[in-house]
Design a protein around this motif. Structure first.
Motif, short mmCIF file in Angstrom:
data_model
loop_
_atom_site.label_atom_id
_atom_site.label_comp_id
_atom_site.label_asym_id
_atom_site.label_seq_id
_atom_site.Cartn_x
_atom_site.Cartn_y
_atom_site.Cartn_z
N ILE A 39 -6.03 -13.87 2.66
CA ILE A 39 -5.75 -15.07 3.45
C ILE A 39 -6.94 -15.38 4.34
O ILE A 39 -7.46 -16.51 4.38
N TYR A 40 -7.40 -14.37 5.07
CA TYR A 40 -8.48 -14.56 6.03
C TYR A 40 -9.84 -14.67 5.34
O TYR A 40 -10.73 -15.37 5.83
N ILE A 41 -10.00 -13.98 4.23
CA ILE A 41 -11.25 -14.09 3.47
C ILE A 41 -11.40 -15.49 2.90
O ILE A 41 -12.47 -16.12 3.01
N LEU A 42 -10.33 -16.01 2.28
CA LEU A 42 -10.40 -17.33 1.67
C LEU A 42 -10.64 -18.43 2.70
O LEU A 42 -11.39 -19.37 2.45
N VAL A 43 -10.00 -18.31 3.88
CA VAL A 43 -10.25 -19.30 4.93
C VAL A 43 -11.72 -19.26 5.35
O VAL A 43 -12.36 -20.30 5.53
N THR A 44 -12.27 -18.05 5.47
CA THR A 44 -13.65 -17.91 5.93
C THR A 44 -14.66 -18.46 4.93
O THR A 44 -15.53 -19.25 5.28
N VAL A 45 -14.52 -18.05 3.66
CA VAL A 45 -15.56 -18.40 2.68
C VAL A 45 -15.45 -19.83 2.18
O VAL A 45 -16.40 -20.35 1.58
N THR A 46 -14.31 -20.49 2.40
CA THR A 46 -14.16 -21.87 1.92
C THR A 46 -14.33 -22.90 3.03
O THR A 46 -14.27 -24.11 2.75
N SER A 47 -14.54 -22.46 4.27
CA SER A 47 -14.71 -23.39 5.38
C SER A 47 -16.19 -23.72 5.56
O SER A 47 -17.01 -22.81 5.70
N PRO A 48 -16.55 -25.00 5.62
CA PRO A 48 -17.96 -25.37 5.70
C PRO A 48 -18.59 -25.17 7.08
O PRO A 48 -19.80 -25.07 7.19
N ASP A 49 -17.76 -25.12 8.14
CA ASP A 49 -18.31 -24.98 9.49
C ASP A 49 -17.29 -24.29 10.38
O ASP A 49 -16.13 -24.06 9.99
N VAL A 50 -17.74 -23.95 11.60
CA VAL A 50 -16.91 -23.20 12.55
C VAL A 50 -15.68 -24.00 12.96
O VAL A 50 -14.58 -23.46 13.09
N GLU A 51 -15.84 -25.30 13.16
CA GLU A 51 -14.71 -26.13 13.59
C GLU A 51 -13.61 -26.17 12.53
O GLU A 51 -12.43 -26.00 12.84
N THR A 52 -14.00 -26.37 11.28
CA THR A 52 -13.02 -26.38 10.19
C THR A 52 -12.35 -25.03 10.06
O THR A 52 -11.13 -24.93 9.87
N ARG A 53 -13.15 -23.97 10.17
CA ARG A 53 -12.61 -22.62 10.08
C ARG A 53 -11.61 -22.37 11.21
O ARG A 53 -10.53 -21.79 11.00
N ALA A 54 -11.93 -22.80 12.43
CA ALA A 54 -11.03 -22.62 13.57
C ALA A 54 -9.73 -23.39 13.35
O ALA A 54 -8.64 -22.88 13.67
N ARG A 55 -9.84 -24.60 12.83
CA ARG A 55 -8.64 -25.41 12.59
C ARG A 55 -7.75 -24.73 11.55
O ARG A 55 -6.51 -24.67 11.71
N ARG A 56 -8.35 -24.21 10.50
CA ARG A 56 -7.56 -23.54 9.47
C ARG A 56 -6.96 -22.24 9.98
O ARG A 56 -5.80 -21.92 9.68
N PHE A 57 -7.75 -21.45 10.72
CA PHE A 57 -7.20 -20.24 11.30
C PHE A 57 -6.08 -20.57 12.28
O PHE A 57 -5.13 -19.79 12.44
N GLY A 58 -6.20 -21.72 12.97
CA GLY A 58 -5.13 -22.14 13.88
C GLY A 58 -3.83 -22.38 13.14
O GLY A 58 -2.76 -21.98 13.61
N VAL A 59 -3.91 -23.01 11.97
CA VAL A 59 -2.71 -23.25 11.17
C VAL A 59 -2.12 -21.92 10.69
O VAL A 59 -0.90 -21.70 10.75
N VAL A 60 -2.99 -21.02 10.22
CA VAL A 60 -2.52 -19.72 9.71
C VAL A 60 -1.91 -18.90 10.85
O VAL A 60 -0.83 -18.30 10.71
N SER A 61 -2.59 -18.86 12.00
CA SER A 61 -2.07 -18.11 13.15
C SER A 61 -0.75 -18.70 13.63
O SER A 61 0.19 -17.98 13.98
#
Length: 451
Positions: free
Chosen positions: A111-133
């Protein structure tokens, strides 16, 4: 389309970890066993998941991230189906404790690997991690509340069948995930390292769960000894050019070490405080599981609000600043609960403190995961994801055990023991804030050379 199946998977894993607590008595009576027997099954689930998280994460380098995620879902769903058909404690342990524990260890790291490697930037990654969290927090909160309703109306088996249905939906959605570029083929899987890490974490978690007993230090020393052998093993493999289970280089980075420490403290404080408050509401105020779940709703709302704002906050503030701010809010929330909540106080007295606690934890969960995962390149995501999830699971176990041992060790009447337990967790949160303050400032990006 990558976020919905990942968030749903985190939801169902968090739901499974908390929903069993409200059905312990019913399951024990139905299966002809004791409450202690069902609690043992819950403990074994935690042990299996925590012990296998690092090897499960490493397998993503060999099986692929999407394939490992799907395999974990299948194993998890099969375990839930088997547990729903249990007519004795043995089948419950096999389905829930072992298969669902193994499935969680396989599906959570991707879950966390896929969010990390498919996010183009920190903001997108934070938004996706926010949804997962947020999904994880919602699952943890829905476990006691929704699990209590399902158990009361439909029976405890329906709760496991519900998980099976959710897993089927996740599999259908996950099949559409585009497989990220494959990590370069690794050498042979480090079987010895996997055994040593699993055994070390097993003894550490068992020792934590025995906090307050004479076995506590014995088991911790054994676990620490095995983990020391594991550290020497992976260092030796790296020195000889063989692929270790986890690269020792991960722990040489100061930001990663401190980020992992804050993750541990966050989950310790969250699970510990939820445990203390739930026991207080049930033992002192006489609340049932449903009313207890409703009382904890402000904390859940706080987590969800903070998670929803994760992308905007990452755009305006550094991850380091967000972790620090989250700890300040969480500490303020704990202090308010200590000051305002009494045995005879109204329902509204807990709302401000619980909301601040949830908001603070929600900010930290997203920011610290983003910080730690972003420190490692894509090729090392299998390593850091497993370590990160193990540290978080260990924090959850320590939080519940620490709070329980404080409650058990205070024999004075009234709410003194609960206040002392919350005060202890507040001090631990202050320690987490100190670790966050020590996180170094990221180096500025180099300016392009003039032509």
């Amino acid at each position: 389309m990558i976020v919905p199946p990942l968030a749903l998977a985190q939801f169902v894993a968090s739901y499974a970890a908390t929903t069993m607590t409200v059905a312990v008595t019913v399951i024990a009576e139905d299966l002809g066993t004791t409450v202690l027997g069902v609690q043992t099954a819950i403990t074994l689930f935690t042990l299996t998941m925590a012990s296998l998280m690092v090897p499960g994460s490493k397998l993503t380098d060999f099986l692929g991230r999407k394939r490992c995620f799907l395999l974990g879902l299948v194993v998890y769903g099969g375990g839930a189906l088997l547990a729903s058909a249990a007519h004795g404690p043995l089948l419950l342990v096999l389905g829930y404790s072992l298969l669902q524990g193994i499935g969680s260890a396989l599906m959570i790291p991707p879950i966390y690997i896929l969010v990390t490697v498919t996010s183009p930037d920190v903001e997108t990654r934070a938004r996706r991690f926010g949804v997962v969290s947020g999904a994880g927090a919602l699952g943890a909160a829905a476990g006691p509340l929704f699990g209590g309703l399902v158990t009361t109306w439909l029976g405890w088996r329906a709760s496991f069948l519900l998980q099976v249905l959710i897993v089927v939906l996740i599999v259908v959605l996950a099949l559409r995930i585009a497989e990220p570029p494959r990590v370069p083929e690794k050498a042979r899987f480090d079987v010895a390292g996997a055994v040593l890490s699993a055994a070390g974490l097993f003894f550490v978690v068992v020792g934590v769960l025995q906090m307050g007993s004479s076995w506590f230090w014995v088991l911790l020393v054994i676990g620490a000894g095995v983990l020391s052998v594991f550290a020497a093993h992976i260092h030796a493999r790296e020195q000889t050019g063989r692929e270790p289970l986890v690269s020792p280089g991960l722990f040489r980075d100061r930001t990663t070490r401190l980020g992992l420490a804050t993750q541990h403290v966050q989950w310790l404080v969250l699970q510990g405080s939820f445990f203390v408050i739930a026991v207080f509401l049930q033992q002192v105020r006489g609340y049932d599981a449903i009313r207890t779940g409703l009382m904890l709703t402000p904390a859940t709302i706080g987590i969800l609000v903070a998670s929803a704002a994760a992308g905007r906050m990452a755009r305006r503030h550094s991850q380091r600043r967000l972790i620090r701010g989250g700890f300040v809010l969480a500490i303020a929330g704990l202090v308010l609960v200590l000051l305002l909540v009494r045995a005879d106080s109204g329902v509204a007295s807990a709302v401000p403190g619980l909301f601040l606690l949830g908001a603070g934890v929600g900010i930290m969960l997203t920011a610290s995961v983003n910080l730690v995962q972003s420190r490692s390149p894509d090729a090392a995501q299998g390593d850091i994801s497993g370590v990160s999830r193990s540290v978080s699971n260990l924090g959850s176990s320590v939080g519940t055990a620490l709070a329980g041992s404080v409650l058990a060790g205070v024999t004075r009447p009234g709410g003194t023991s609960f206040a002392l337990a919350l005060a202890t967790l507040t001090l631990v949160a202050v320690g987490g804030l100190v670790a966050a303050l020590l996180i170094p400032k990221p180096l500025p990006k180099a300016l392009p050379k003039p032509r």
